[in-house]
Design an enzyme around this catalytic site. Sequence first.
Site, PDB file in Angstrom:
ATOM      1  N   GLU A 170      25.345  13.343  53.764  1.00  0.00           N
ATOM      2  CA  GLU A 170      24.007  12.735  53.733  1.00  0.00           C
ATOM      3  C   GLU A 170      23.897  11.655  54.818  1.00  0.00           C
ATOM      4  OE1 GLU A 170      22.914  10.532  50.098  1.00  0.00           O
ATOM      5  OE2 GLU A 170      21.941   9.230  51.563  1.00  0.00           O
ATOM      6  N   HIS A 171      24.936  10.858  54.984  1.00  0.00           N
ATOM      7  CA  HIS A 171      24.937   9.849  56.051  1.00  0.00           C
ATOM      8  C   HIS A 171      24.801  10.500  57.425  1.00  0.00           C
ATOM      9  CE1 HIS A 171      26.241   5.788  54.362  1.00  0.00           C
ATOM     10  NE2 HIS A 171      26.130   6.559  53.285  1.00  0.00           N
ATOM     11  N   GLU A 192      30.824   0.781  52.229  1.00  0.00           N
ATOM     12  CA  GLU A 192      29.855   0.942  51.138  1.00  0.00           C
ATOM     13  C   GLU A 192      30.576   1.056  49.804  1.00  0.00           C
ATOM     14  OE1 GLU A 192      27.287   4.319  51.563  1.00  0.00           O
ATOM     15  OE2 GLU A 192      26.362   4.029  49.603  1.00  0.00           O
ATOM     16  N   HIS A 212      27.946  13.090  49.773  1.00  0.00           N
ATOM     17  CA  HIS A 212      27.364  11.797  50.144  1.00  0.00           C
ATOM     18  C   HIS A 212      27.623  11.465  51.604  1.00  0.00           C
ATOM     19  CE1 HIS A 212      27.903   7.314  50.425  1.00  0.00           C
ATOM     20  NE2 HIS A 212      26.633   7.410  50.130  1.00  0.00           N
TER      21      HIS A 212
END
Length: 457
Positions: A76-77, A153, A73
């Site tokens: 992905e950022h 987040e 994840h």
Amino acid sequence: MNLSSSKWLTQTLLFTSVSLLSAHSMASMTQYQLDNGMQVIVKEDHRAPVVVQQVWYKVGSTYEPVGHTGQSHMLEHMMFKGTKTLKPGEFSKIVSQLGGQENAFTSANYTAYYQVVGTPHLETVMQLESDRMRNVVIDEAEFLKERDVVTEERRWRLEDKPSSKLNEQFNATAFMSSPARNPVIGWMNDIESYTADDLRQWYRQWYAPNNATLVVVGDVEPKAVLALAKKYYGGYQPETLPTLKPQKEIEQEGIRRIELKGATQVPSLQMGFHVPSLVTAEDKNEVYALSVLSSILSGGASSRLQVSLVRNQKLAAGVSASYSATDRLSTLFELSGAPVAGHSVSALEEALLAEVEKLKTQLVSQDELERVWAMDEAQHVYHQDSIQAQASIIGALVSVGLPANTYDDWIENLRKVTPQMVQAVAKKYLVRDNLTVATLYPDGKDHSNIKAYTGRL
């Protein structure tokens, strides 16, 4: 970016729209493989001059070792932070100027990137996406800044939401030896410990053409798409991909329980039984029977749990059953709910288990089966309107190792499920020694001191 658990996509797009890929629509799907191993799948849909490009990498949270959860994840950022030729944010700016939409998502099983644009702009977005397959620059300063965004987040999505936190800890309790226990966003301590080199290594290791699938759906011709794929992706060399250890879940030998206290008004309950997926099942018929069973319990307002526990007994404020049939690893058949005021969560748990016991002793009716089949066919029609949904189904299936046309005959297989098959899987899998229970209790405290998340969604 869209953080997604396996359920986000497999249930929303796959499981609930399994009949999307009808025999007629699948007839227009064409598959290729480039010399470097990259799979290319094209599905024609000429109803409007638009196209979606999706690139799927076979890497997600279930690939991550201990101490590195959430790394997929986090990467992905970083994929939006520029390449050797593009500045941070420039990719998104170009797509926006084309009038397109773009984003990405990470799950337990895969990570995917997509753009939806007018057909004339397919070549432009393919050039952009191919560039970041091998040329992303993970700058130290950008990495540290984005790591803070991801920790925020996590606070926003998990720490400040007791129900989400319960789900995370429930999953980590139900799975003890399988990486299915890993949270997609990662444990906070792991996130805070990432280094830029960790991400660079993860990127080099997994973002290779022979670990990727290009899916293009829309107003296109397959041979033209193949020519573009060869031009922009075909020049990259394949990588030697790691061989994953099996990491099978150990056999459960008794009920597991956890309790969590949080800032919530009412208690809630989450329960799960270990079951196979379409990838892991020795007998695929069991998967179709479990799918039917899930819909019988909570597919719509006329389902058993809604009628019995919500309307008749007035015991539950909300209740549901779910089953993710296309996970890469073995999965869970889940029940969840919250009691209405005046009823305890333990009473709800016993009521849910009583509904499960009925499945073992009484055959489901033909009317219930007819209702489930009609519901799936209706979802089929609805989802055919979206080229994005069509591409997502294809990409998700291929990324977990299933054929792209897996659901070609899904409705036909569901219609082969008999009351005896439903009863058999209930008896085999929905037993207490195979059960994990997680309960969330209100503690009357306000745990919320979290700032609103302002990152990409």
